[in-house]
Design an enzyme around this catalytic site. Structure first.
Site, PDB file in Angstrom:
ATOM      1  N   ASP A 256       0.876  -1.211  -0.046  1.00 24.46           N
ATOM      2  CA  ASP A 256       0.018  -0.163   0.131  1.00 24.46           C
ATOM      3  C   ASP A 256       0.754   1.118  -0.180  1.00 24.46           C
ATOM      4  O   ASP A 256       1.160   1.895   0.972  1.00 24.46           O
ATOM      5  CB  ASP A 256      -0.889   0.016   1.242  1.00 24.46           C
TER       6      ASP A 256
ATOM      7  N   SER B 117      -5.114   8.458   6.307  1.00 24.81           N
ATOM      8  CA  SER B 117      -4.190   7.351   5.473  1.00 24.81           C
ATOM      9  C   SER B 117      -3.063   8.127   4.804  1.00 24.81           C
ATOM     10  O   SER B 117      -3.494   9.307   4.099  1.00 24.81           O
ATOM     11  CB  SER B 117      -5.334   6.523   4.415  1.00 24.81           C
ATOM     12  N   GLY B 118      -2.129   7.472   4.543  1.00 28.83           N
ATOM     13  CA  GLY B 118      -1.250   7.928   3.607  1.00 28.83           C
ATOM     14  C   GLY B 118      -0.099   8.732   4.455  1.00 28.83           C
ATOM     15  O   GLY B 118       0.868   9.040   3.757  1.00 28.83           O
TER      16      GLY B 118
END
Ligand SMILES: *[C@@H]1O[C@H](CO)[C@@H](O)[C@H](O)[C@H]1NC(C)=O
Length: 247
Positions: free
Chosen positions: A108, A201-202
């Site tokens: 991811d 996220s990220g």
């Protein structure tokens, strides 16, 4: 498994309400000069993610943050304001890892090549990436930053930070079926009511001024630990990709 994971993606992208209350605090403005706020146009509408500047022309983020177009804001503290320190740059190319798996969240990770270089300033600066092969050890103290949700008035507009500890892999492998200790990091003590989902996220997990992880996914109720992408295991891909796309 799949519906649950899809739902998890949704929660991470939207910001987790339970996570918002627990353990974090407002960051000192511009104390995370590598932080990037990503606004993403996808089939489901506008979503937000975190990311981080790794070179003047590249931002690193999670693979599941891909959309049809992505805009990056650097140098922000309050992302709802027009701050003089902010730089708004569109993404020229989004390069998601070729082995990204949307069903189990392996690999991811995604590089965003910016259309124009970021200008370095007191509020905008790249973060260092891991060098060498020494593995990040359980117990390491790290920081995650992020803006959380932005579309609802309940969300925070100012950058938040939380301190979290790296856990032994077993804490995540017992909880998440697809946890892979080679390419992922288990983060956040289940006994401390602090969660990684303060950030979107990220966003980066930074330990000793080095970005070691990327916020990937966690359990549905937002209780720690959570799973981060292990940047170190992707360094060959990161270097290769940035070299190949040199300006
Ligand atoms: C990104 O910025 C461009 C130019 O300002 C704008 O046209 C576009 O709608 C923006 N896209 C997103 C996803 O915000």
């Amino acid at each position: 498994m799949q519906p649950l994971l899809l739902l998890l993606t949704f929660i991470l992208l939207q910001g987790n309400e339970a996570g918002k209350i627990i353990g974090g605090r407002e960051a000192r403005p511009h104390s995370f000069p590598y932080m990037a706020f990503l606004l993403i146009q996808s089939s489901g509408g506008l979503t937000a993610c975190g990311g981080f500047l790794v070179r003047e022309d590249f931002v690193l983020t999670a693979g599941h943050c891909l959309g049809s177009s992505i805009n990056v804001t650097l140098g922000a503290h309050n992302i709802q304001r027009r701050e003089r320190t902010q730089q708004h740059i569109t993404v020229l190319r989004a390069i998601r890892h070729p082995d990204y798996n949307h069903e189990n969240f392996r690999n991811d990770i995604m590089l965003l090549q910016l259309r124009s270089r970021a200008r370095r300033s007191g509020s905008v600066k790249p973060v260092a990436l891991p060098q060498g092969s020494k593995k990040l050890q359980p117990g390491a103290s790290c920081t995650v930053a992020g803006w959380g949700r932005v579309s609802q008035s309940r969300g925070t507009n100012v950058l938040q930070e939380v301190q979290l500890r790296v856990q032994v892999d077993q804490k995540c492998s017992s909880r998440f079926q697809f946890y892979d200790s080679q390419t992922q990091i288990c983060v956040g003590n289940p006994r401390e009511r602090k969660t990684a989902f303060r950030g979107d996220s990220g966003g980066p997990l930074v330990c000793n001024n080095v970005a070691q992880g990327i916020v990937s996914y966690g359990s549905i109720n937002g209780s720690p630990p959570a799973v981060f992408t292990r940047i170190q295991s992707f360094m060959p891909w990161i270097k290769r990709t940035m070299r190949r796309l040199a300006p």
